[in-house]
Every structure is written in C-alpha cells, then in structure tokens.
Design a protein around this motif. Structure first.
Motif, PDB file in Angstrom:
ATOM      1  N   LEU A  46      -5.675   0.129   3.524  1.00 17.20           N
ATOM      2  CA  LEU A  46      -5.065  -1.273   4.407  1.00 17.20           C
ATOM      3  C   LEU A  46      -5.809  -1.401   5.750  1.00 17.20           C
ATOM      4  O   LEU A  46      -6.104  -2.327   5.904  1.00 17.20           O
ATOM      5  CB  LEU A  46      -3.647  -0.645   4.594  1.00 17.20           C
ATOM      6  CG  LEU A  46      -2.724  -1.972   5.413  1.00 17.20           C
ATOM      7  CD1 LEU A  46      -2.954  -3.155   4.499  1.00 17.20           C
ATOM      8  CD2 LEU A  46      -1.279  -1.482   5.369  1.00 17.20           C
ATOM      9  N   THR A  47      -6.195  -0.023   6.503  1.00 13.23           N
ATOM     10  CA  THR A  47      -7.001   0.014   7.336  1.00 13.23           C
ATOM     11  C   THR A  47      -8.588  -0.855   7.156  1.00 13.23           C
ATOM     12  O   THR A  47      -8.820  -1.693   7.937  1.00 13.23           O
ATOM     13  CB  THR A  47      -7.454   1.397   8.017  1.00 13.23           C
ATOM     14  OG1 THR A  47      -6.231   1.846   8.264  1.00 13.23           O
ATOM     15  CG2 THR A  47      -8.191   1.131   9.195  1.00 13.23           C
ATOM     16  N   VAL A  48      -9.122  -0.599   5.993  1.00  8.94           N
ATOM     17  CA  VAL A  48     -10.426  -1.225   5.594  1.00  8.94           C
ATOM     18  C   VAL A  48     -10.151  -2.777   5.326  1.00  8.94           C
ATOM     19  O   VAL A  48     -10.697  -3.568   5.648  1.00  8.94           O
ATOM     20  CB  VAL A  48     -10.980  -0.596   4.478  1.00  8.94           C
ATOM     21  CG1 VAL A  48     -12.301  -1.235   3.929  1.00  8.94           C
ATOM     22  CG2 VAL A  48     -11.508   0.713   4.666  1.00  8.94           C
ATOM     23  N   LEU A  49      -9.009  -2.922   4.698  1.00 10.09           N
ATOM     24  CA  LEU A  49      -8.706  -4.353   4.228  1.00 10.09           C
ATOM     25  C   LEU A  49      -8.445  -5.368   5.692  1.00 10.09           C
ATOM     26  O   LEU A  49      -8.933  -6.340   5.827  1.00 10.09           O
ATOM     27  CB  LEU A  49      -7.342  -4.379   3.562  1.00 10.09           C
ATOM     28  CG  LEU A  49      -6.907  -5.991   3.161  1.00 10.09           C
ATOM     29  CD1 LEU A  49      -7.963  -6.625   2.318  1.00 10.09           C
ATOM     30  CD2 LEU A  49      -5.529  -5.817   2.471  1.00 10.09           C
ATOM     31  N   LEU A  50      -7.772  -4.727   6.614  1.00 10.20           N
ATOM     32  CA  LEU A  50      -7.244  -5.487   7.900  1.00 10.20           C
ATOM     33  C   LEU A  50      -8.752  -5.731   8.558  1.00 10.20           C
ATOM     34  O   LEU A  50      -8.903  -6.942   9.005  1.00 10.20           O
ATOM     35  CB  LEU A  50      -6.431  -4.690   8.827  1.00 10.20           C
ATOM     36  CG  LEU A  50      -4.909  -4.380   8.333  1.00 10.20           C
ATOM     37  CD1 LEU A  50      -4.219  -3.490   9.176  1.00 10.20           C
ATOM     38  CD2 LEU A  50      -4.268  -5.912   8.102  1.00 10.20           C
ATOM     39  N   ARG A  51      -9.594  -4.647   8.659  1.00 10.05           N
ATOM     40  CA  ARG A  51     -10.906  -4.895   9.351  1.00 10.05           C
ATOM     41  C   ARG A  51     -11.566  -5.979   8.538  1.00 10.05           C
ATOM     42  O   ARG A  51     -12.104  -7.132   9.311  1.00 10.05           O
ATOM     43  CB  ARG A  51     -11.817  -3.666   9.170  1.00 10.05           C
ATOM     44  CG  ARG A  51     -13.041  -3.615   9.963  1.00 10.05           C
ATOM     45  CD  ARG A  51     -13.816  -2.427   9.953  1.00 10.05           C
ATOM     46  NE  ARG A  51     -12.973  -1.221  10.664  1.00 10.05           N
ATOM     47  CZ  ARG A  51     -12.524  -0.288   9.820  1.00 10.05           C
ATOM     48  NH1 ARG A  51     -13.215  -0.337   8.450  1.00 10.05           N
ATOM     49  NH2 ARG A  51     -11.817   0.853  10.221  1.00 10.05           N
ATOM     50  N   ASP A  52     -11.673  -5.998   7.192  1.00  7.02           N
ATOM     51  CA  ASP A  52     -12.543  -7.202   6.370  1.00  7.02           C
ATOM     52  C   ASP A  52     -11.776  -8.323   6.694  1.00  7.02           C
ATOM     53  O   ASP A  52     -12.502  -9.521   6.851  1.00  7.02           O
ATOM     54  CB  ASP A  52     -12.169  -6.802   4.971  1.00  7.02           C
ATOM     55  CG  ASP A  52     -13.171  -7.606   4.290  1.00  7.02           C
ATOM     56  OD1 ASP A  52     -14.073  -7.824   4.342  1.00  7.02           O
ATOM     57  OD2 ASP A  52     -12.499  -8.409   3.297  1.00  7.02           O
ATOM     58  N   LEU A  53     -10.413  -8.503   6.730  1.00  3.27           N
ATOM     59  CA  LEU A  53      -9.738  -9.758   7.061  1.00  3.27           C
ATOM     60  C   LEU A  53     -10.071 -10.375   8.315  1.00  3.27           C
ATOM     61  O   LEU A  53      -9.745 -11.632   8.621  1.00  3.27           O
ATOM     62  CB  LEU A  53      -8.008  -9.809   6.855  1.00  3.27           C
ATOM     63  CG  LEU A  53      -7.802  -9.370   5.298  1.00  3.27           C
ATOM     64  CD1 LEU A  53      -6.293  -9.103   5.198  1.00  3.27           C
ATOM     65  CD2 LEU A  53      -8.064 -10.758   4.289  1.00  3.27           C
ATOM     66  N   VAL A  54     -10.340  -9.841   9.414  1.00  5.32           N
ATOM     67  CA  VAL A  54     -10.443  -9.891  10.751  1.00  5.32           C
ATOM     68  C   VAL A  54     -11.890 -10.702  10.679  1.00  5.32           C
ATOM     69  O   VAL A  54     -12.265 -11.641  11.363  1.00  5.32           O
ATOM     70  CB  VAL A  54     -10.207  -8.886  11.692  1.00  5.32           C
ATOM     71  CG1 VAL A  54     -10.731  -9.120  12.987  1.00  5.32           C
ATOM     72  CG2 VAL A  54      -8.730  -8.569  11.890  1.00  5.32           C
ATOM     73  N   ASP A  55     -12.809  -9.803  10.062  1.00  2.00           N
ATOM     74  CA  ASP A  55     -14.159 -10.103  10.211  1.00  2.00           C
ATOM     75  C   ASP A  55     -14.611 -11.577   9.404  1.00  2.00           C
ATOM     76  O   ASP A  55     -15.452 -12.077   9.899  1.00  2.00           O
ATOM     77  CB  ASP A  55     -14.903  -8.875   9.344  1.00  2.00           C
ATOM     78  CG  ASP A  55     -15.083  -7.620  10.091  1.00  2.00           C
ATOM     79  OD1 ASP A  55     -14.768  -7.808  11.468  1.00  2.00           O
ATOM     80  OD2 ASP A  55     -15.471  -6.564   9.764  1.00  2.00           O
ATOM     81  N   THR A  56     -13.756 -11.721   8.417  1.00  2.00           N
ATOM     82  CA  THR A  56     -14.175 -12.821   7.429  1.00  2.00           C
ATOM     83  C   THR A  56     -13.096 -14.159   8.193  1.00  2.00           C
ATOM     84  O   THR A  56     -13.068 -15.108   7.733  1.00  2.00           O
ATOM     85  CB  THR A  56     -13.579 -12.845   6.068  1.00  2.00           C
ATOM     86  OG1 THR A  56     -12.442 -12.357   6.049  1.00  2.00           O
ATOM     87  CG2 THR A  56     -14.495 -11.652   5.533  1.00  2.00           C
ATOM     88  N   GLY A  57     -12.317 -13.926   9.086  1.00  2.00           N
ATOM     89  CA  GLY A  57     -11.631 -15.005   9.825  1.00  2.00           C
ATOM     90  C   GLY A  57     -10.241 -15.227   9.363  1.00  2.00           C
ATOM     91  O   GLY A  57      -9.496 -16.139   9.664  1.00  2.00           O
ATOM     92  N   ALA A  58      -9.904 -14.322   8.307  1.00  2.00           N
ATOM     93  CA  ALA A  58      -8.496 -14.736   7.711  1.00  2.00           C
ATOM     94  C   ALA A  58      -7.408 -14.394   8.825  1.00  2.00           C
ATOM     95  O   ALA A  58      -6.380 -15.046   8.653  1.00  2.00           O
ATOM     96  CB  ALA A  58      -8.405 -13.886   6.216  1.00  2.00           C
ATOM     97  N   LEU A  59      -7.598 -13.118   9.588  1.00  4.48           N
ATOM     98  CA  LEU A  59      -6.711 -12.931  10.582  1.00  4.48           C
ATOM     99  C   LEU A  59      -7.211 -13.080  11.910  1.00  4.48           C
ATOM    100  O   LEU A  59      -8.584 -12.870  11.962  1.00  4.48           O
ATOM    101  CB  LEU A  59      -6.182 -11.411  10.109  1.00  4.48           C
ATOM    102  CG  LEU A  59      -5.371 -11.064   8.818  1.00  4.48           C
ATOM    103  CD1 LEU A  59      -5.223  -9.558   8.838  1.00  4.48           C
ATOM    104  CD2 LEU A  59      -4.019 -11.830   8.887  1.00  4.48           C
ATOM    105  N   ARG A  60      -6.428 -13.036  12.976  1.00  7.69           N
ATOM    106  CA  ARG A  60      -6.859 -12.864  14.314  1.00  7.69           C
ATOM    107  C   ARG A  60      -6.001 -12.314  15.045  1.00  7.69           C
ATOM    108  O   ARG A  60      -4.707 -12.001  14.803  1.00  7.69           O
ATOM    109  CB  ARG A  60      -7.393 -14.301  15.018  1.00  7.69           C
ATOM    110  CG  ARG A  60      -6.114 -15.161  14.796  1.00  7.69           C
ATOM    111  CD  ARG A  60      -6.409 -16.685  15.393  1.00  7.69           C
ATOM    112  NE  ARG A  60      -5.256 -17.535  15.519  1.00  7.69           N
ATOM    113  CZ  ARG A  60      -4.432 -17.462  16.729  1.00  7.69           C
ATOM    114  NH1 ARG A  60      -4.563 -16.600  17.495  1.00  7.69           N
ATOM    115  NH2 ARG A  60      -3.366 -18.561  16.565  1.00  7.69           N
ATOM    116  N   TYR A  61      -6.375 -11.599  16.181  1.00  7.99           N
ATOM    117  CA  TYR A  61      -5.530 -10.718  17.307  1.00  7.99           C
ATOM    118  C   TYR A  61      -5.240 -11.998  18.299  1.00  7.99           C
ATOM    119  O   TYR A  61      -5.867 -12.795  18.880  1.00  7.99           O
ATOM    120  CB  TYR A  61      -6.511  -9.824  17.960  1.00  7.99           C
ATOM    121  CG  TYR A  61      -6.630  -8.542  16.920  1.00  7.99           C
ATOM    122  CD1 TYR A  61      -5.694  -7.662  17.135  1.00  7.99           C
ATOM    123  CD2 TYR A  61      -7.738  -8.215  16.347  1.00  7.99           C
ATOM    124  CE1 TYR A  61      -5.734  -6.561  16.409  1.00  7.99           C
ATOM    125  CE2 TYR A  61      -7.961  -7.116  15.657  1.00  7.99           C
ATOM    126  CZ  TYR A  61      -6.862  -6.140  15.792  1.00  7.99           C
ATOM    127  OH  TYR A  61      -6.860  -5.005  15.008  1.00  7.99           O
TER     128      TYR A  61
END
Length: 643
Positions: free
Chosen positions: A617-632
């Motif tokens: 899950l940690t790796v997935l969250l990092r990938d989703l942030v890097d690709t712009g699917a998620l944002r802080y």
C-alpha cells in the motif's frame, strides 16, 4: 506376414501382464514385423524395450540387441529370465570359454535375445557364429551413440553397418530417447536404412514434470532445501560430475538426516549392487550418483532428479532429468546453477577438443612409447598405461585422454576399454594401524609410501585409479612385483585392490605416420568443436533463460509450437506476477474509492487495511501521487486529484 494385432497383444499380456500398448509402441512393432527398418524416438520411460521384445517373441528366431552398458545388459537379461524368456549377454570381463559357450547356446539353443556391446560385434569369434544364428531382428539401443553430431558418439557403434552385411535382409530397429533432426538423419544413414525405413517419434513433452533452475553459490545447502521440500521420504536421484562429489554430497545429506548413499564406478561391485538394491527397495531414498546410474533401471516412482552440475548437452539433461516421474505422477527436475558454471562448462568443452599441436605431440609420443617406426605397426596391439604414458612424456593425463579420443575418432588409433578402467586402490584402515603395519613390513612399506606419494590421502576415503606401471617405475620394481604386492596387501586387509579385468592396450589402425604430416580432418575437427560449443551454449541458455523451461527443451528437439507448461519456475514466476498485478489493481480501486468519499492521512488510510498489505500500500500511494492520481491537501490528507 506381420503378426495380427491380437497375437502381439497376447504376447504383451502373457509376459508383461499389460492389456494395451503405450502410445506409439504398436506402430513401431508392426513396422518391424513387416520387415521395415525403423528409428524409434521415445522419451525416457516410454517403453523402448517392449518395441523389440514383443516382435522378437512373436516370431521364431533370435533378436540381437546392441547396448553400450554392461549394467543395463545384465539388468535386462535378468528381467527377461525372470519372465521365463531365454536371454544371454556377451560383455567385457567374461572368459573366452564363457563367451564361446554363450555363442554356442545362441546357435544351437532356444535363446531369444542376445545382448552384446558394440566392441564385441566384429571379433573373429562373434563373426564366425553370428551368421549361423537365426537372427530375425537387430535392435540398436542408445542409437544416438552412432552419430558424431550427437552428445555421446562412440566409434565402435559404426561397426553395426558391417554387421548388416553378415545378416542380409534382417531389419534393424534403432532406439533412443533423444535425437535432434541432424542426429536422426545420421542414424538412418549410418545404419544403412532401406527405402522403406520409417521414423517414429513421440513428443518430448512431459506434462507431469516440473523443470526448474535454482541459482545459488552454495549448492549443497540448496540441495538439502530442495530434497526436504520435495519430502525426505520421497525417492530421488542426485547427479554429480565426479566420484568425489557423489561421496561428499551423500555424506552432507546424511549429516542433515536424509537417507542417502553414493554410487559410482569406483565402488566395489558388491557395494554398487547393494546401493542400487536398497534404493529400488526404498531402504535408501536418495542416491547421489554419476550419470550412468538409472539407465535401464525400472523405478517409476522417482519424485525428484537434481543435477549438481549441468551435463554437456540438453540431450543428456533431458534423458537424465526424465528418470523422474515415469509413473506419470507429478515430479521435479532441478538444476543447481552457480555464477561461474557457464564459464566452467565452456572451459571443459574446449579441453575436450585439444589443439592440433597437442594431438600431434601425443601421437608422436605414442609412437615412441610403442617403439613403432614410421610406416609400421598397423593393427599391432601394445600395452598402454595412460597414467604412466602421461608421466613419462610429461603430459597432462586429461590432455592425453582427449587427444587419444580425437585420434580414435579420426581412425588412426584404437583403444580397448581397459585403458579407461585402470586398477583401483582404497585403504580401509586408519593411518595409525597402517603405520604399525609399515613398521613391521619394510618391503611393503615402500609400496604404501609410493601409493600415498603418487595418489595422496584420498585413498583413505574412496577408491582411486592407479597405474601399476607408474608405481613400478617409481619403485624400480617390475609390474608383476607391484601387482603381487598389492594382492598380498588386499589379502591382509591393509588395502582393497581392484585389478584390471584385462590389459589396457592400444594400436595404430593405419601404418604409423609422420606426426608433422598427420592426416587429420581439420575441417571436421573444427566443426566438431563448434558443435560441442553450440551444445554447451544451449545448456547455458536453458539455465540462464527466463522463458518456459519445457518450451526451451522442446524447441531444441524441433517441437516449435508447444504452449507454456505452467509448472516450471519461469511459468510459476509469471503466475505470481499476474496474481500480484491483479491484487495491486484491486487494491488501487479500493484506495481510490475510499479517498473519493473522505480524504485521509496515509496513517489513517493504512489503518483501514490488513497489516500484511502495508508495504504494498505504501508503494502504491507513492506511485499514485507521482502519477498525479492523488494529491496532498494543505492539512496533510490525501485526496483524489480530480475531486
């Protein structure tokens, strides 16, 4: 007239208790009974022997079986006799009288099967009798040995074509488990197949056999893990390249609580027999052996075959690995591979094809050793002790062995098998008891010291090949004195001495040449070396490849359209990757669904999933942030970017 199907089935039922033939067997049998030459390619455990035994029992007359291994001949003869079928064998080590009587039995008696080694085919005694036998079929086992393009070429097999001249009209059935198309063509040509000759090939596919390669720097540790994983009470074979490896690995397995025993040609015959019987009767579960073990042995429930070192060709590997799972139940074939194995294989291949200057030097030394003048010596045998020869002319024994094999293939010299089966010695007592004996026996002390000096401390752990001539030269004794002293030490229990069965001999098969103008077929020798290197690269490619192992093997034998096996290590790894990918996809959808409804901090999000998923899950969250699917968000919470 060919025997009706009912007749050959009744033979199968009567002698073997089977109600039907295996796939491919009946077609081969009917072709032979119709008088056609036939080449049959059946995988290890595919029932090759039935293909010549049933037709031979369906008609009057004798089947002549040519086989390269004494152990295999003895085993098959014994099995036939147990079924009430009269069978005989002629092989090295038999007395002249025994051979004479055996051949007479085949001329005048009701013998159905005569097993012979190819070396015996054209001896004067055999030639004089075979034409008087009622031979109805010639069966050539391990037929790949005929081909120089194969992996186990043996020049004596080329004599079989001459045998056909003595037995005109008798069909030939050639049998092998492994042969490329190039080798198949060569077999048919060398055996002079007639125009109606046929080839029968069963697929090399073994759907129940899981192939794998395990990369490791500690093979013995990994070996224990493999065998324990398969099950310590499962029947297994471990193949090693050298005799010492077999003993070291067997001892290692025993230390780890596994029932294992070593098997190799250096052991006393009674010990080899005991190890084989204990294994076939499940008293010993694991045999660690050199590669001849298992040929002709009917043990269908072998669950695992492990190779500590790769054989020199994929043909050899397929045949040896195929001794697992003959009962068609799930089984494993495992190759252990170390980082430097590929380079070591290439080095050995080049050693086996020595440079021309080495071959010529050995030829010249052989002329000096035998005292043969240029133009003389044709077909005159002389004693030849390989180790003494190498020592006398300051040559490496391995170079001599390989150069002599080259000269033999070129038709310039001939060696008997005793050259490669020298006398052997093993010291069964400990060093203190040996020392006490030496103190009390001054003359034998000299011989014992010479043995230890020339052959080292390994004579205390296993049988070592010795040269009686080299010992005689070292001691300045005669060879007869050395042999008598060793026999005395054997009777006294100080050493175990295995003398040679016959004198090792060599001879020039053509008038002796000038070594500088030796008529070597240089293009053929170079082509042979290149073929051997290609075979080596095929093994390395198999071991280091990432594609389906079974596909790689089948493609090597010309089966180009097979699907992935789904059970080898690359196939299983691909399954795991697919499952991981599917799992990651599901997890991604769950994360996005949660964060669309309520933005959360990473800690809050992790708390809603199983602890085992935290790393993924940690790796997935990092990938989703890097690709712009998620944002802080400013408050540190994660949300879906489009929300």
């Amino acid at each position: 007239m060919p025997a009706p199907t009912d007749d050959i089935l009744s033979v199968l039922r009567q002698h073997w208790g089977h109600s039907a033939f295996r796939p491919g067997q009946e077609d081969i049998i009917r072709a032979v009974l119709a008088g056609h030459d036939a080449l049959a390619l059946l995988p290890t455990g595919g029932g090759k022997s039935i293909c010549f035994q049933v037709p031979a029992l369906s008609r009057d007359g004798l089947c002549l079986v040519i086989s390269p291994l004494i152990a295999l001949m003895k085993d098959q003869v014994e099995n036939l006799r147990k079924r009430g079928i009269k069978a005989e064998a002629v092989y090295a080590g038999m007395s002249h009288r025994d051979i004479d009587q055996t051949l007479d039995n085949c001329v005048y008696g009701p013998v159905k099967f005569l097993y012979v080694s190819p070396e015996r085919l054209l001896t004067e005694m055999f030639r004089a009798r075979v034409g008087r036998m009622k031979v109805q079929l010639i069966a050539v086992d391990e037929a790949h040995c005929l081909s120089q393009w194969g992996y186990d070429f043996r020049p004596p097999y080329l004599q079989i074509a001459a045998l056909r001249e003595l037995l005109p009209g008798v069909p030939v059935l050639a049998l092998t488990a492994t042969a490329t198309e190039e080798v198949r063509r060569d077999i048919r040509e060398k055996l002079q197949f007639g125009p109606t000759g046929q080839t029968f090939q069963k697929s090399f596919l073994r759907p129940n056999l899981s192939y794998s390669v395990q990369h490791t720097e500690d093979k013995l540790r990994r070996l224990v893990e493999v065998l324990q994983g398969v099950g310590p009470n499962k029947t297994s074979v471990v193949y090693a390249r050298t005799r010492k490896q077999t003993e070291d690995a067997a001892a290692w397995l025993q230390q780890h609580g596994l029932k294992a025993a070593a098997y190799h040609a250096g052991l006393p015959p009674e010990q080899r027999t005991r190890v084989q019987q204990d294994w076939t009767q499940d008293k010993t579960r694991i045999v660690v052996a050199t590669n001849a073990f298992g040929m002709g042995i009917d043990k269908p429930d072998v669950r695992c075959v492990v190779h500590l070192d790769a054989p020199d060709s994929l043909e050899a590997y397929y045949q040896e690995a195929g001794r697992a799972g003959r009962d068609e139940q799930y089984a494993f074939a495992v190759l252990l591979w170390a980082p430097n194995d590929g380079d070591e294989m290439r080095r050995r291949t080049l050693q086996a094809h020595p440079p021309l200057d080495v071959v010529k030097r050995v030829y010249q030394a052989l002329a000096n050793y035998s005292g043969t003048a240029t133009g003389g010596g044709e077909m005159v045998a002389f004693d030849f002790d390989l180790q003494q020869f190498a020592q006398t002319y300051r040559l490496k024994p391995l170079d001599v062995h390989n150069a002599m094999r080259t000269l033999e293939r070129e038709g310039l010299v001939q060696l008997n098998e005793a050259v490669f089966n020298p006398a052997k010695v093993f010291i069964p007592i400990d060093a203190r008891d040996l020392y006490r004996f030496q103190v009390d026996n001054a003359r034998h002390d000299q011989l014992i010291k010479a043995v230890l000096r020339l052959y080292g401390g390994e004579v205390f752990s296993s049988f070592q090949s010795i040269s009686e001539g080299a010992l005689a030269q070292h001691l300045r004794w005669s060879t007869t004195e050395v042999r008598k002293a060793l026999e005395f030490l054997h009777r006294s229990g100080i050493v175990q001495f295995q003398p040679r069965h016959e004198s090792p001999q060599a001879m020039f098969t053509t008038p002796r040449k000038d070594a500088d103008r030796l008529p070597l077929n240089v293009p053929a020798l170079e082509a042979g070396r290149e073929r051997a290197l290609r075979k080596t690269e095929s093994v390395i490619g198999y071991a280091t490849g990432t594609r389906c192992r079974q596909q790689l093997l089948l493609e090597y034998f010309g089966e180009l359209d097979s699907p992935p096996c789904r059970i080898c290590d690359p196939c299983l790894a691909e399954k795991r990757r697919q499952r991981a990918s599917e799992s990651a996809g599901d997890l991604r959808q769950k994360v996005l669904k949660v964060l669309r409804s309520t933005p959360r901090t990473p800690r809050e999000l992790l708390a809603g999933f199983a602890p085992a998923q935290a790393e993924t899950l940690t790796v997935l969250l990092r990938d989703l942030v890097d690709t712009g699917a998620l944002r802080y968000h400013a408050n540190g919470q994660l949300g879906v970017a489009s929300a």
